[in-house]
Scaffold this motif. Structure first.
Motif, PDB file in Angstrom:
ATOM      1  N   ASP A 135       0.107   7.891 -10.852  1.00  0.00           N
ATOM      2  CA  ASP A 135      -0.920   8.927 -11.004  1.00  0.00           C
ATOM      3  C   ASP A 135      -1.996   8.840  -9.927  1.00  0.00           C
ATOM      4  O   ASP A 135      -2.579   9.856  -9.531  1.00  0.00           O
ATOM      5  CB  ASP A 135      -1.564   8.813 -12.390  1.00  0.00           C
ATOM      6  CG  ASP A 135      -0.585   9.114 -13.514  1.00  0.00           C
ATOM      7  OD1 ASP A 135       0.444   9.751 -13.236  1.00  0.00           O
ATOM      8  OD2 ASP A 135      -0.841   8.689 -14.663  1.00  0.00           O
ATOM      9  N   GLU A 136      -2.250   7.639  -9.440  1.00  0.00           N
ATOM     10  CA  GLU A 136      -3.262   7.475  -8.388  1.00  0.00           C
ATOM     11  C   GLU A 136      -2.759   7.993  -7.047  1.00  0.00           C
ATOM     12  O   GLU A 136      -3.481   8.685  -6.319  1.00  0.00           O
ATOM     13  CB  GLU A 136      -3.635   5.995  -8.275  1.00  0.00           C
ATOM     14  CG  GLU A 136      -4.669   5.701  -7.193  1.00  0.00           C
ATOM     15  CD  GLU A 136      -5.003   4.225  -7.087  1.00  0.00           C
ATOM     16  OE1 GLU A 136      -5.493   3.822  -6.017  1.00  0.00           O
ATOM     17  OE2 GLU A 136      -4.757   3.473  -8.056  1.00  0.00           O
ATOM     18  N   VAL A 137      -1.510   7.666  -6.722  1.00  0.00           N
ATOM     19  CA  VAL A 137      -0.945   8.107  -5.442  1.00  0.00           C
ATOM     20  C   VAL A 137      -0.634   9.603  -5.472  1.00  0.00           C
ATOM     21  O   VAL A 137      -0.835  10.308  -4.482  1.00  0.00           O
ATOM     22  CB  VAL A 137       0.321   7.291  -5.111  1.00  0.00           C
ATOM     23  CG1 VAL A 137       0.969   7.803  -3.825  1.00  0.00           C
ATOM     24  CG2 VAL A 137      -0.020   5.808  -4.975  1.00  0.00           C
ATOM     25  N   ILE A 138      -0.141  10.087  -6.617  1.00  0.00           N
ATOM     26  CA  ILE A 138       0.227  11.506  -6.741  1.00  0.00           C
ATOM     27  C   ILE A 138      -0.454  12.076  -7.976  1.00  0.00           C
ATOM     28  O   ILE A 138       0.146  12.154  -9.060  1.00  0.00           O
ATOM     29  CB  ILE A 138       1.757  11.681  -6.841  1.00  0.00           C
ATOM     30  CG1 ILE A 138       2.470  10.924  -5.707  1.00  0.00           C
ATOM     31  CG2 ILE A 138       2.129  13.163  -6.783  1.00  0.00           C
ATOM     32  CD1 ILE A 138       3.960  11.027  -5.747  1.00  0.00           C
ATOM     33  N   PRO A 139      -1.709  12.479  -7.868  1.00  0.00           N
ATOM     34  CA  PRO A 139      -2.403  13.041  -9.025  1.00  0.00           C
ATOM     35  C   PRO A 139      -1.869  14.409  -9.444  1.00  0.00           C
ATOM     36  O   PRO A 139      -2.066  14.837 -10.581  1.00  0.00           O
ATOM     37  CB  PRO A 139      -3.859  13.132  -8.547  1.00  0.00           C
ATOM     38  CG  PRO A 139      -3.768  13.202  -7.060  1.00  0.00           C
ATOM     39  CD  PRO A 139      -2.583  12.382  -6.686  1.00  0.00           C
ATOM     40  N   ASN A 140      -1.184  15.091  -8.533  1.00  0.00           N
ATOM     41  CA  ASN A 140      -0.684  16.436  -8.818  1.00  0.00           C
ATOM     42  C   ASN A 140       0.766  16.556  -8.339  1.00  0.00           C
ATOM     43  O   ASN A 140       1.026  17.044  -7.233  1.00  0.00           O
ATOM     44  CB  ASN A 140      -1.566  17.478  -8.127  1.00  0.00           C
ATOM     45  CG  ASN A 140      -1.307  18.871  -8.639  1.00  0.00           C
ATOM     46  OD1 ASN A 140      -0.755  19.052  -9.723  1.00  0.00           O
ATOM     47  ND2 ASN A 140      -1.685  19.856  -7.847  1.00  0.00           N
ATOM     48  N   PRO A 199      10.478  -1.651   1.787  1.00  0.00           N
ATOM     49  CA  PRO A 199      10.499  -2.871   0.964  1.00  0.00           C
ATOM     50  C   PRO A 199      10.255  -2.602  -0.512  1.00  0.00           C
ATOM     51  O   PRO A 199      10.753  -3.340  -1.363  1.00  0.00           O
ATOM     52  CB  PRO A 199       9.377  -3.717   1.572  1.00  0.00           C
ATOM     53  CG  PRO A 199       8.517  -2.765   2.326  1.00  0.00           C
ATOM     54  CD  PRO A 199       9.431  -1.703   2.816  1.00  0.00           C
ATOM     55  N   ALA A 200       9.497  -1.539  -0.841  1.00  0.00           N
ATOM     56  CA  ALA A 200       9.226  -1.211  -2.238  1.00  0.00           C
ATOM     57  C   ALA A 200       9.038   0.291  -2.381  1.00  0.00           C
ATOM     58  O   ALA A 200       8.370   0.919  -1.557  1.00  0.00           O
ATOM     59  CB  ALA A 200       7.994  -1.953  -2.744  1.00  0.00           C
ATOM     60  N   SER A 236       0.859  -1.170   0.000  1.00  0.00           N
ATOM     61  CA  SER A 236       0.000   0.000   0.000  1.00  0.00           C
ATOM     62  C   SER A 236       0.905   1.232   0.000  1.00  0.00           C
ATOM     63  O   SER A 236       1.603   1.502   0.977  1.00  0.00           O
ATOM     64  CB  SER A 236      -0.900   0.005   1.242  1.00  0.00           C
ATOM     65  OG  SER A 236      -1.704   1.148   1.266  1.00  0.00           O
ATOM     66  N   PHE A 237       0.895   1.970  -1.106  1.00  0.00           N
ATOM     67  CA  PHE A 237       1.847   3.061  -1.288  1.00  0.00           C
ATOM     68  C   PHE A 237       1.244   4.402  -0.874  1.00  0.00           C
ATOM     69  O   PHE A 237       0.031   4.619  -0.940  1.00  0.00           O
ATOM     70  CB  PHE A 237       2.283   3.139  -2.757  1.00  0.00           C
ATOM     71  CG  PHE A 237       3.125   1.982  -3.208  1.00  0.00           C
ATOM     72  CD1 PHE A 237       4.505   2.039  -3.137  1.00  0.00           C
ATOM     73  CD2 PHE A 237       2.532   0.827  -3.701  1.00  0.00           C
ATOM     74  CE1 PHE A 237       5.284   0.980  -3.548  1.00  0.00           C
ATOM     75  CE2 PHE A 237       3.300  -0.249  -4.113  1.00  0.00           C
ATOM     76  CZ  PHE A 237       4.682  -0.174  -4.035  1.00  0.00           C
ATOM     77  N   GLU A 238       2.138   5.315  -0.480  1.00  0.00           N
ATOM     78  CA  GLU A 238       1.738   6.675  -0.179  1.00  0.00           C
ATOM     79  C   GLU A 238       2.769   7.635  -0.748  1.00  0.00           C
ATOM     80  O   GLU A 238       3.887   7.239  -1.099  1.00  0.00           O
ATOM     81  CB  GLU A 238       1.589   6.881   1.323  1.00  0.00           C
ATOM     82  CG  GLU A 238       2.865   6.631   2.120  1.00  0.00           C
ATOM     83  CD  GLU A 238       2.628   6.784   3.613  1.00  0.00           C
ATOM     84  OE1 GLU A 238       3.285   7.664   4.217  1.00  0.00           O
ATOM     85  OE2 GLU A 238       1.796   6.027   4.158  1.00  0.00           O
ATOM     86  N   PRO A 268       6.650   1.858   2.024  1.00  0.00           N
ATOM     87  CA  PRO A 268       6.309   1.860   0.595  1.00  0.00           C
ATOM     88  C   PRO A 268       5.786   3.226   0.147  1.00  0.00           C
ATOM     89  O   PRO A 268       4.775   3.707   0.659  1.00  0.00           O
ATOM     90  CB  PRO A 268       5.235   0.780   0.492  1.00  0.00           C
ATOM     91  CG  PRO A 268       5.539  -0.155   1.616  1.00  0.00           C
ATOM     92  CD  PRO A 268       6.030   0.720   2.734  1.00  0.00           C
ATOM     93  N   SER A 269       6.495   3.833  -0.797  1.00  0.00           N
ATOM     94  CA  SER A 269       6.187   5.211  -1.172  1.00  0.00           C
ATOM     95  C   SER A 269       6.365   5.427  -2.662  1.00  0.00           C
ATOM     96  O   SER A 269       7.079   4.686  -3.350  1.00  0.00           O
ATOM     97  CB  SER A 269       7.092   6.193  -0.412  1.00  0.00           C
ATOM     98  OG  SER A 269       7.030   5.984   0.976  1.00  0.00           O
ATOM     99  N   VAL A 270       5.714   6.488  -3.148  1.00  0.00           N
ATOM    100  CA  VAL A 270       5.843   6.933  -4.532  1.00  0.00           C
ATOM    101  C   VAL A 270       6.273   8.395  -4.521  1.00  0.00           C
ATOM    102  O   VAL A 270       5.724   9.206  -3.776  1.00  0.00           O
ATOM    103  CB  VAL A 270       4.520   6.782  -5.303  1.00  0.00           C
ATOM    104  CG1 VAL A 270       4.635   7.373  -6.706  1.00  0.00           C
ATOM    105  CG2 VAL A 270       4.103   5.320  -5.378  1.00  0.00           C
TER     106      VAL A 270
END
Length: 377
Positions: free
Chosen positions: A104-109, A158-159, A29-31, A132-134
């Protein structure tokens, strides 16, 4: 997200070689993650990506690249063949790629970094991936601007996924340096896209040291007249590390030039794949492209795959490519041993020299010190 095809080469080779792409699974689950930023000079501003030019949509992706079948070779990426009806719907647009959808889902802008004028001090973005991050950044180099942006990646998540898009207007000079110092149990997808207008000059420096499973994608579009791209990539792949690189340069404008250099060391049970593609598009007359990879192999157990590739749809162009793979030369080893340096120490020195050559191109002492400290560990 399971078994997603990433880092696809633009034009597939024989599937049994297992070099056309990598396959990745990201179960987390990314943030969003934002960097710690160094002090900024006048002329550099941070804002929202909604302020970015519409031309940012033309920036391609290396990680999310989709191989387009050719008229005489209608194979899918898995080696099977397309039906004639499917050929019309197959494109190289990466917008619907699962990884791009995740970003794009995690960071739309995303964050937009706008550069104006000549910057004497580099901008340093420090990322510490602890979960887990973007991360996503747009870099907008305005006309006649000049700057260096350094991105340092550390952490034990981990990712992680990071995407950087660069748009260089006419006569802009932009140097992007990426330094990967992740812990040895991590998975990282690192994507870079660059678009160059008339007489723009883009430089890319990348150092790959850490991580367990690393995928690096680079896609450059030389669209403007006499636009130029240079890259210097260095890596140390050891123990059970896996490194997969897919670097693509597309020549559209007339008299464009690129020069890609990749230099690294493999030891232990490491696995590395490098795909380097120079694509001369129709209309890019007078363009030149060169790519060279050098791999130092220090263990019989390593797996090294190299795919230097030139695609050409224009007559008046010059392209060169090649790859050299081998152990430490016997004359160099003899010279060092005659001066009291053991074979093991000689291998360390040569491996380190490859990294240092790339590190010297990064105009920031603190970043170079981080690289040295990581190598010392």
């Amino acid at each position: 997200m399971k078994d997603v095809i990433i880092n696809a080469v633009p034009c597939t080779t024989w599937n049994w070689l297992k070099m056309n792409k990598d396959v990745m699974s990201l179960e987390a689950s990314f943030e969003e993650i934002t960097p710690k930023i160094s002090d900024l000079q006048k002329g550099i501003t941070f804002s929202s990506a909604k302020d970015a030019p519409n031309d940012f949509t033309q920036i391609a992706s290396g990680i999310c690249n989709v191989a387009t079948p050719k008229a005489k070779d209608n194979r899918c990426q898995d080696g099977t063949f397309f039906e004639k009806s499917e050929l019309k719907t197959t494109s190289s647009n990466a917008a619907n790629h699962p990884v791009q959808k995740l970003i794009d889902e995690v960071i739309p802008n995303p964050q937009l970094i706008t550069i104006e004028g000549k910057q004497n001090t580099p901008v340093v973005l420090n990322f510490d991936f602890t979960k887990p991050s973007v991360a996503s950044q747009y870099i907008y180099a305005k006309e006649n601007s000049e700057a260096t942006v350094i991105i340092v990646m550390k952490g034990n998540a981990p990712a992680s996924v990071i995407q950087t898009r660069i748009y260089a207007e006419d006569y802009a000079k932009i140097h992007i340096a990426k330094v990967q110092l992740m812990d040895d149990s991590t998975t990282l997808l690192d994507d870079t896209g660059i678009y160059c207008c008339d007489n723009a000059n883009a430089q890319f420096t990348q150092i790959e040291l850490g991580g367990l499973h690393n995928d690096s994608g680079l896609n450059v579009t030389l669209n403007g007249y006499q636009s130029n791209f240079k890259s210097h990539v260095a890596y140390l792949c050891a123990d059970n590390q896996f490194l997969d690189m897919n670097h693509i340069v597309n020549h559209y404008g007339k008299k464009t030039e690129c020069n890609m250099q990749v230099n690294g060391t493999l030891k232990g049970n490491a696995v590395k794949t490098y795909r380097g593609t120079i694509d001369f598009k129709n209309g890019c007359s007078g363009s030149k492209g060169n790519e060279m990879e050098e791999s130092l192999v220090l263990s019989p157990k390593v797996v090294n795959k190299s795919l230097p590739n030139i695609l050409c749809d224009e007559e008046d162009v010059e392209g060169e490519h090649g790859a050299t793979i081998g152990r430490l030369a016997s004359d160099i080893l003899f010279y060092m041993q005659s001066r009291g340096i053991s074979e093991e120490e000689a291998e360390k020195l040569m491996s380190r020299a490859k990294i240092q050559a790339a590190a010297d191109l990064i105009p920031d002492e603190k970043t170079r010190d981080l690289i040295t400290e990581y190598l010392d560990k």
